[in-house]
Design a protein around this motif. Structure first.
Motif, PDB file in Angstrom:
ATOM      1  N   HIS A  17     -81.365 -65.290  38.827  1.00 44.27           N
ATOM      2  CA  HIS A  17     -81.207 -64.099  39.754  1.00 44.27           C
ATOM      3  C   HIS A  17     -81.255 -62.783  38.913  1.00 44.27           C
ATOM      4  N   PRO A  18     -81.829 -61.811  39.393  1.00 46.76           N
ATOM      5  CA  PRO A  18     -82.688 -61.591  40.637  1.00 46.76           C
ATOM      6  C   PRO A  18     -84.075 -62.166  40.074  1.00 46.76           C
ATOM      7  N   ARG A  19     -85.204 -62.589  41.107  1.00 46.81           N
ATOM      8  CA  ARG A  19     -86.111 -63.515  40.780  1.00 46.81           C
ATOM      9  C   ARG A  19     -86.961 -62.571  40.121  1.00 46.81           C
ATOM     10  N   ASP A  20     -87.958 -63.172  39.304  1.00 42.46           N
ATOM     11  CA  ASP A  20     -89.112 -62.788  38.526  1.00 42.46           C
ATOM     12  C   ASP A  20     -90.017 -62.106  39.511  1.00 42.46           C
ATOM     13  N   SER A  21     -90.144 -62.897  40.601  1.00 43.42           N
ATOM     14  CA  SER A  21     -91.088 -62.424  41.718  1.00 43.42           C
ATOM     15  C   SER A  21     -90.763 -61.199  42.418  1.00 43.42           C
ATOM     16  N   TYR A  22     -89.751 -60.423  42.393  1.00 41.86           N
ATOM     17  CA  TYR A  22     -89.181 -59.386  43.190  1.00 41.86           C
ATOM     18  C   TYR A  22     -90.274 -58.169  42.889  1.00 41.86           C
ATOM     19  N   PRO A  23     -90.435 -57.817  41.454  1.00 40.94           N
ATOM     20  CA  PRO A  23     -91.424 -56.837  41.392  1.00 40.94           C
ATOM     21  C   PRO A  23     -92.728 -56.969  41.809  1.00 40.94           C
ATOM     22  N   ALA A  24     -93.450 -58.024  41.893  1.00 43.41           N
ATOM     23  CA  ALA A  24     -94.775 -58.048  42.597  1.00 43.41           C
ATOM     24  C   ALA A  24     -94.516 -57.834  44.174  1.00 43.41           C
ATOM     25  N   ARG A  25     -93.382 -58.140  44.543  1.00 44.48           N
ATOM     26  CA  ARG A  25     -93.345 -58.104  46.109  1.00 44.48           C
ATOM     27  C   ARG A  25     -93.097 -56.734  46.351  1.00 44.48           C
ATOM     28  N   LEU A  26     -92.374 -56.141  45.541  1.00 41.87           N
ATOM     29  CA  LEU A  26     -92.244 -54.449  45.683  1.00 41.87           C
ATOM     30  C   LEU A  26     -93.504 -53.806  45.789  1.00 41.87           C
ATOM     31  N   ARG A  27     -94.383 -54.345  44.676  1.00 41.84           N
ATOM     32  CA  ARG A  27     -95.632 -53.593  44.470  1.00 41.84           C
ATOM     33  C   ARG A  27     -96.483 -53.612  45.800  1.00 41.84           C
ATOM     34  N   GLU A  28     -96.433 -54.958  46.375  1.00 43.20           N
ATOM     35  CA  GLU A  28     -97.243 -54.939  47.826  1.00 43.20           C
ATOM     36  C   GLU A  28     -96.637 -54.411  48.546  1.00 43.20           C
ATOM     37  N   PHE A  29     -95.273 -54.231  48.730  1.00 41.40           N
ATOM     38  CA  PHE A  29     -94.532 -53.455  49.992  1.00 41.40           C
ATOM     39  C   PHE A  29     -94.876 -51.890  49.753  1.00 41.40           C
ATOM     40  N   TYR A  30     -94.612 -51.535  48.713  1.00 38.62           N
ATOM     41  CA  TYR A  30     -95.024 -50.000  48.765  1.00 38.62           C
ATOM     42  C   TYR A  30     -96.503 -49.718  48.710  1.00 38.62           C
ATOM     43  N   ALA A  31     -97.284 -50.556  48.360  1.00 39.85           N
ATOM     44  CA  ALA A  31     -98.645 -50.249  48.486  1.00 39.85           C
ATOM     45  C   ALA A  31     -99.067 -50.344  49.978  1.00 39.85           C
ATOM     46  N   ALA A  32     -98.453 -51.290  50.813  1.00 37.79           N
ATOM     47  CA  ALA A  32     -98.543 -51.124  52.428  1.00 37.79           C
ATOM     48  C   ALA A  32     -98.353 -49.929  52.949  1.00 37.79           C
ATOM     49  N   ILE A  33     -97.357 -49.385  52.260  1.00 38.40           N
ATOM     50  CA  ILE A  33     -96.766 -48.064  52.981  1.00 38.40           C
ATOM     51  C   ILE A  33     -97.491 -46.766  52.406  1.00 38.40           C
ATOM     52  N   ASN A  34     -97.558 -46.639  51.272  1.00 47.19           N
ATOM     53  CA  ASN A  34     -98.275 -45.610  50.611  1.00 47.19           C
ATOM     54  C   ASN A  34     -99.652 -45.527  50.186  1.00 47.19           C
ATOM     55  N   GLY A  35    -100.263 -46.789  50.155  1.00 50.28           N
ATOM     56  CA  GLY A  35    -101.458 -47.010  49.831  1.00 50.28           C
ATOM     57  C   GLY A  35    -101.739 -47.487  48.415  1.00 50.28           C
ATOM     58  N   ALA A  36    -102.448 -48.172  48.213  1.00 47.39           N
ATOM     59  CA  ALA A  36    -102.617 -49.016  46.743  1.00 47.39           C
ATOM     60  C   ALA A  36    -102.873 -48.063  45.747  1.00 47.39           C
ATOM     61  N   ASP A  37    -103.643 -46.853  46.073  1.00 46.90           N
ATOM     62  CA  ASP A  37    -103.995 -45.986  44.982  1.00 46.90           C
ATOM     63  C   ASP A  37    -102.651 -45.129  44.906  1.00 46.90           C
ATOM     64  N   ALA A  38    -101.697 -45.215  45.381  1.00 49.45           N
ATOM     65  CA  ALA A  38    -100.460 -44.360  45.029  1.00 49.45           C
ATOM     66  C   ALA A  38     -99.663 -44.795  43.721  1.00 49.45           C
ATOM     67  N   ALA A  39     -99.967 -46.153  43.452  1.00 49.16           N
ATOM     68  CA  ALA A  39     -99.051 -46.883  42.332  1.00 49.16           C
ATOM     69  C   ALA A  39     -99.625 -46.333  40.923  1.00 49.16           C
ATOM     70  N   GLU A  40     -98.787 -45.910  40.293  1.00 56.57           N
ATOM     71  CA  GLU A  40     -99.135 -45.559  38.938  1.00 56.57           C
ATOM     72  C   GLU A  40     -99.132 -46.970  38.036  1.00 56.57           C
ATOM     73  N   THR A  41     -99.438 -46.756  36.871  1.00 60.80           N
ATOM     74  CA  THR A  41     -99.826 -47.933  35.896  1.00 60.80           C
ATOM     75  C   THR A  41     -98.340 -48.617  35.458  1.00 60.80           C
ATOM     76  N   PRO A  42     -98.103 -49.773  35.655  1.00 66.19           N
ATOM     77  CA  PRO A  42     -96.707 -50.204  35.388  1.00 66.19           C
ATOM     78  C   PRO A  42     -96.524 -49.961  33.785  1.00 66.19           C
ATOM     79  N   ARG A  43     -95.230 -50.009  33.640  1.00 65.08           N
ATOM     80  CA  ARG A  43     -94.580 -49.716  32.224  1.00 65.08           C
ATOM     81  C   ARG A  43     -93.963 -50.770  31.815  1.00 65.08           C
ATOM     82  N   GLU A  44     -94.083 -51.396  30.434  1.00 62.83           N
ATOM     83  CA  GLU A  44     -93.454 -52.166  30.012  1.00 62.83           C
ATOM     84  C   GLU A  44     -92.741 -51.402  28.636  1.00 62.83           C
TER      85      GLU A  44
END
Length: 250
Positions: A8-35
């Motif tokens: 914990h926290p789960r490794d799956s949480y980032p992917a879920r937030l990506r989908e969650f925010y895309a549903a609110i702001n639109g997929a094109d609102a997401a910037e390139t992920p940073r590592e």
């Protein structure tokens, strides 16, 4: 090694937030992920900037053999902060971590709340959020009336709505992170729908600017997770990129 083996926290949480925010702001609102990473730390983060959420960022960070609570230790931290464009719409903070230190062992920290951008309480939205989180929390044996274990009015520079969860668990307690995370996403979507038509005033924008400036100060000086990161060598720019308000006017 710069990653923990904590569940914990789960490794799956980032992917879920990506989908969650895309549903609110639109997929094109997401910037390139940073590592980004160093010898003993690793951070994956991403930011969404759109018409509903002016900035919504999240990160999953590992620190191995760093300094945690003033002791040698490690931590796995998931965090998201959302700042709506309309100051009348509450923001969101979710902070979940597992930390382990010498002498104290392993524990889990949970902080989930709405952020009242203008500083003015919004009872209906706060009640909705609290009612959504209560079953998940009490289902794991928590006392909702005693869920805040910090000085009232200090969390998040005093603009946390205190209608969510602030608690600490031993790792053996099996904290209800998945249930709370699920409830949070569902409830916040309802909060956005409830408050979306609230018409902001010039005074609302001024108050939001003032609170965001105070929030930056709090994040830099008082946020315990950021203190862990800084003392363990994580650059402030990494945290600022996903977590700080979109803009600050003093």
């Amino acid at each position: 090694m710069n990653r923990t083996d904590f569940e914990h926290p789960r490794d799956s949480y980032p992917a879920r937030l990506r989908e969650f925010y895309a549903a609110i702001n639109g997929a094109d609102a997401a910037e390139t992920p940073r590592e980004t990473e160093g010898d003993n730390w690793y951070c994956y983060s991403q930011v969404s900037r759109g018409p509903v959420l002016e900035k919504a960022g999240y990160s999953l960070m590992h620190i191995v053999d760093g300094e945690i609570y003033g002791r040698p230790g490690s931590i796995k931290l998931f965090e998201t902060l959302a700042y709506p464009a309309n100051p009348r719409v509450p923001g969101l903070i979710v902070l979940l971590n597992t930390n382990e230190t010498e002498g104290a062992g392993r524990s889990v920290v949970v902080c989930i709340d709405l952020v009242v951008q203008t500083g003015e309480p919004q009872p209906e939205a706060q009640a909705l959020f609290a009612d959504a989180l209560r079953p998940a929390y009490e289902g794991a044996g928590g006392d909702f009336a005693k869920r805040y274990k910090a000085e009232p009015g200090r969390i998040l520079a005093g603009i946390a709505a205190e209608c969510g969860i602030m608690d600490f668990y031993q790792a053996s307690d099996e904290p209800p992170l998945d249930a709370l995370f699920d409830a949070t996403l569902s409830a916040y979507r309802e909060v956005l729908a409830m408050t979306a038509e609230d018409e902001p005033t010039d005074a609302d924008y001024r108050e939001t600017n003032r609170h965001r400036a105070r929030l930056v100060e709090w994040l830099m000086l008082e946020d315990i997770g950021i203190q862990f990161a800084r003392k363990s060598g994580v650059p402030m720019s990494v945290i600022e990129a996903y977590g700080f308000p979109p803009q600050v006017r003093y």
